[in-house]
Design a protein around this motif. Structure first.
Motif, short mmCIF file in Angstrom:
data_model
loop_
_atom_site.label_atom_id
_atom_site.label_comp_id
_atom_site.label_asym_id
_atom_site.label_seq_id
_atom_site.Cartn_x
_atom_site.Cartn_y
_atom_site.Cartn_z
N ASP A 50 4.11 -5.05 -12.13
CA ASP A 50 2.73 -6.64 -11.92
C ASP A 50 3.42 -7.61 -12.58
N LEU A 51 4.75 -7.66 -13.62
CA LEU A 51 5.32 -9.40 -13.69
C LEU A 51 4.86 -10.21 -12.96
N VAL A 54 8.47 -11.98 -30.97
CA VAL A 54 8.53 -11.68 -29.93
C VAL A 54 7.43 -11.08 -29.04
N ASN A 55 7.34 -11.83 -27.74
CA ASN A 55 6.56 -11.37 -27.04
C ASN A 55 6.45 -10.76 -26.56
N PHE A 56 5.46 -9.26 -26.89
CA PHE A 56 5.26 -7.84 -26.46
C PHE A 56 4.24 -8.14 -25.50
N ILE A 57 4.76 -7.50 -23.95
CA ILE A 57 3.81 -7.79 -22.79
C ILE A 57 3.48 -6.07 -22.69
N ARG A 58 2.28 -5.74 -22.15
CA ARG A 58 1.97 -4.44 -21.96
C ARG A 58 1.39 -4.67 -20.34
N LYS A 59 2.20 -3.96 -19.32
CA LYS A 59 2.17 -4.33 -18.16
C LYS A 59 3.43 -3.02 -17.74
N ASN A 60 3.23 -2.85 -16.51
CA ASN A 60 3.93 -2.45 -14.81
C ASN A 60 4.86 -3.64 -15.25
N ILE A 61 6.17 -3.06 -14.89
CA ILE A 61 7.17 -4.85 -14.70
C ILE A 61 6.90 -4.37 -13.31
N ASP A 77 6.54 -3.17 -21.72
CA ASP A 77 6.00 -2.03 -22.02
C ASP A 77 4.84 -1.58 -21.35
N LEU A 78 4.48 -0.20 -20.45
CA LEU A 78 3.52 0.64 -20.27
C LEU A 78 2.69 1.04 -21.13
N SER A 79 3.72 1.21 -22.55
CA SER A 79 2.85 2.30 -23.36
C SER A 79 1.98 1.49 -24.41
N ASP A 93 0.79 -1.32 -0.13
CA ASP A 93 -0.30 0.11 -0.28
C ASP A 93 0.96 1.87 0.18
N LEU A 94 2.00 1.00 1.17
CA LEU A 94 2.99 2.45 0.39
C LEU A 94 3.55 2.44 -0.63
N LEU A 95 3.97 1.70 -1.12
CA LEU A 95 4.62 1.57 -2.65
C LEU A 95 3.72 2.32 -3.70
N VAL A 96 2.53 2.06 -3.61
CA VAL A 96 1.00 2.30 -4.31
C VAL A 96 1.15 3.72 -4.03
N MET A 97 0.81 4.04 -2.80
CA MET A 97 0.91 5.78 -2.69
C MET A 97 2.26 6.80 -3.33
N LEU A 98 2.99 6.48 -3.06
CA LEU A 98 4.86 6.77 -3.63
C LEU A 98 4.33 7.26 -5.25
#
Length: 234
Positions: free
Chosen positions: A117-118, A108-115, A88-90, A10-15
């Motif tokens: 959340d992998l 190439v396996n391109f993944i749209r995600k926050n790193i 990548d996020l974008s 929760d602290l990380l998400v807030m920051l």
């Protein structure tokens, strides 16, 4: 969303909420493919090519790229016979990357995600590569980043990074970690010194830390001296 902190996560998400550029920022950044950003060119990093010539000679395996952008380095790994997961996020950057890979008939396996959340299996990768993601990682996420890299790599695996030189011409904010939170900003990307990189990644075996070689734009490689390159082994 409840604005209550009951856990470290929760602290990380807030920051994160105080500092992180939203996904639509990066989608907008990559929406104009003609705006002359140096690393938009479809060329691999000169240091990455050098690793294959001097360290990864004749190897194949599995690679993870963190913050792959339009895919130029992920594509190079695929050309070298690696199975590649590129994150990548974008969505805009990944669509561009997919088009580039298809033009070369490469998978190439391109993944749209926050790193962060992998979901990855421990010890899955022979190489983790990051070209320009780390300097956008806030200090409170630095240990999460290191833990992600360590979890991803097989024993004896390699981790390589390029990031802003402190006060460099492309960026590289000369501010302390505490100042990030006073300013509530990464100032476009944090800058690093050789000693600071060595300290941050002290638990890895250092193979090389140097400035990226300046490469003429007509060359088939990407290289600007305003970036650090570093190669480590687990």
């Amino acid at each position: 969303m409840k604005e209550t902190i009951n856990s470290y996560e929760d602290l990380l998400v807030m920051l994160d909420a105080l500092l992180r550029e939203p996904t639509n920022f990066w989608d907008d950044f990559y929406s104009n493919r003609e705006k002359g950003i140096p690393f938009f060119a479809n060329k691999p990093d000169e240091n990455l090519v050098g690793y294959f010539e001097n360290v990864l000679t004749g190897t194949s395996g599995k690679a993870l790229e963190l913050g792959c952008g339009p895919g130029r380095n992920a594509i190079y790994f695929a050309e070298k016979g690696y199975a590649v997961d590129a994150v990548d996020l974008s969505g805009q950057s990944l669509q561009w990357a997919i088009e580039r890979a298809e033009e070369r008939n490469l998978k190439v396996n391109f993944i749209r995600k926050n790193i962060f959340d992998l979901q990855i299996e421990e010890g899955s990768y022979d190489v983790v590569y990051d070209s320009g993601c780390f300097h956008h990682i806030a200090p409170h996420r630095r240990m999460s980043y290191i833990n992600l890299v360590r979890k991803a790599l097989k024993p004896g695996g390699y981790f390589a990074i390029t990031c802003f030189v402190q006060g460099g011409e492309l960026g590289g904010a000369d501010i302390t970690d505490w100042e990030v939170y006073r300013l509530r900003s990464l100032q476009g990307g944090l800058g690093f010194t050789e000693d600071r990189l060595r300290t941050i990644f002290k638990d890895f075996e250092e193979i090389e830390i140097r400035k990226m070689k300046e490469v003429d734009q007509t060359n088939e490689l990407f290289g600007v001296s305003a970036l650090w390159t570093a190669l480590f082994k687990i």
